[in-house]
Design a protein around this motif. Sequence first.
Motif, short mmCIF file in Angstrom:
data_model
loop_
_atom_site.label_atom_id
_atom_site.label_comp_id
_atom_site.label_asym_id
_atom_site.label_seq_id
_atom_site.Cartn_x
_atom_site.Cartn_y
_atom_site.Cartn_z
N ILE A 46 0.84 -1.21 0.00
CA ILE A 46 0.00 0.00 0.00
C ILE A 46 0.87 1.26 0.00
O ILE A 46 1.82 1.37 0.78
N VAL A 51 -4.11 0.00 -8.18
CA VAL A 51 -4.57 -1.04 -7.27
C VAL A 51 -3.74 -2.30 -7.45
O VAL A 51 -3.35 -2.96 -6.48
N GLU A 77 -0.15 -1.94 -5.95
CA GLU A 77 -0.12 -1.84 -4.49
C GLU A 77 -0.67 -3.08 -3.79
O GLU A 77 -0.14 -3.49 -2.75
N LEU A 78 -1.73 -3.67 -4.35
CA LEU A 78 -2.42 -4.76 -3.67
C LEU A 78 -2.42 -6.06 -4.45
O LEU A 78 -2.97 -7.06 -3.96
N PRO A 98 -5.16 -10.12 -5.54
CA PRO A 98 -6.25 -10.14 -4.55
C PRO A 98 -6.89 -8.78 -4.37
O PRO A 98 -8.13 -8.67 -4.27
N GLY A 99 -6.09 -7.73 -4.32
CA GLY A 99 -6.65 -6.39 -4.15
C GLY A 99 -7.45 -5.95 -5.36
O GLY A 99 -8.48 -5.28 -5.21
N CYS A 149 -10.81 -7.63 -5.16
CA CYS A 149 -11.64 -6.97 -4.13
C CYS A 149 -12.15 -5.62 -4.65
O CYS A 149 -13.30 -5.25 -4.38
N ALA A 150 -11.31 -4.91 -5.39
CA ALA A 150 -11.74 -3.63 -5.95
C ALA A 150 -12.86 -3.82 -6.96
O ALA A 150 -13.80 -3.02 -7.02
#
Length: 229
Positions: free
Chosen positions: A133, A159, A162-163, A166-167, A170-171
């Motif tokens: 992040i 996104v 940074e993530l 998986p991120g 989720c986004a």
Amino acid sequence: GWHAASLVMIGLTLALDRSRVSARGWVLAVAWGLVCVLIAGRRKSIMMPALWAVVVTLTHLRSRRFGAAGSLLLMALLAGAGLYFASGEIPDQEGYYSYAATIATEGPQRLMEGTFGSLWWTFYQSGFLGSGIGSASQGTRYLGAAVEQSWQESGPAKVMVELGIPGLLCAMLFAVALARASFQALRRCPPAALAYHIQLGLVGVIVANAASFMVSHQIYNDLLIMTFT
């Protein structure tokens, strides 16, 4: 550019609110916002009010509120007339118009390259879990951390870097939930309600900001803009 586009969208939202006596006076603010959108030189800021107008107009037509759609068109024409007369005071205004016209030719290509095209290279560089992040946020270099300067400009690529995967998933789920919540908010607010124009205008603002974030994420590093959005 973001502030000017927001002024246009919020001004039109308030101008359509028939519960306000001075609602039509917001058309002047909208005209001023359009001038600022033009001279800001950011195509994202031109795209945002256009998307807002499409969302609001189509919703009114779907609800058979032809009068409201006509009112929006009339206000847009009045604001456009104000923009036309004010642009005479702007040096080299033809250059601004020519730059704005490139949205139709370069917009779709940049959207594809800046969003989906950059995801693969981001995954190749940052891996499945990403770099952490804040690694793609402006100002990270001032923390003194040994983080490679990122090049990602679009929101999905930010996104991803940074993530990671998986991120990003989720986004995507969050985007679907936000879209469903927006549709439910409109369904629960009948067209005859006094707050309907405010509700619809805010949904249009969400759509416009989502599209802007897809193209470029830098403006949303600003705490005020991020909180407002």
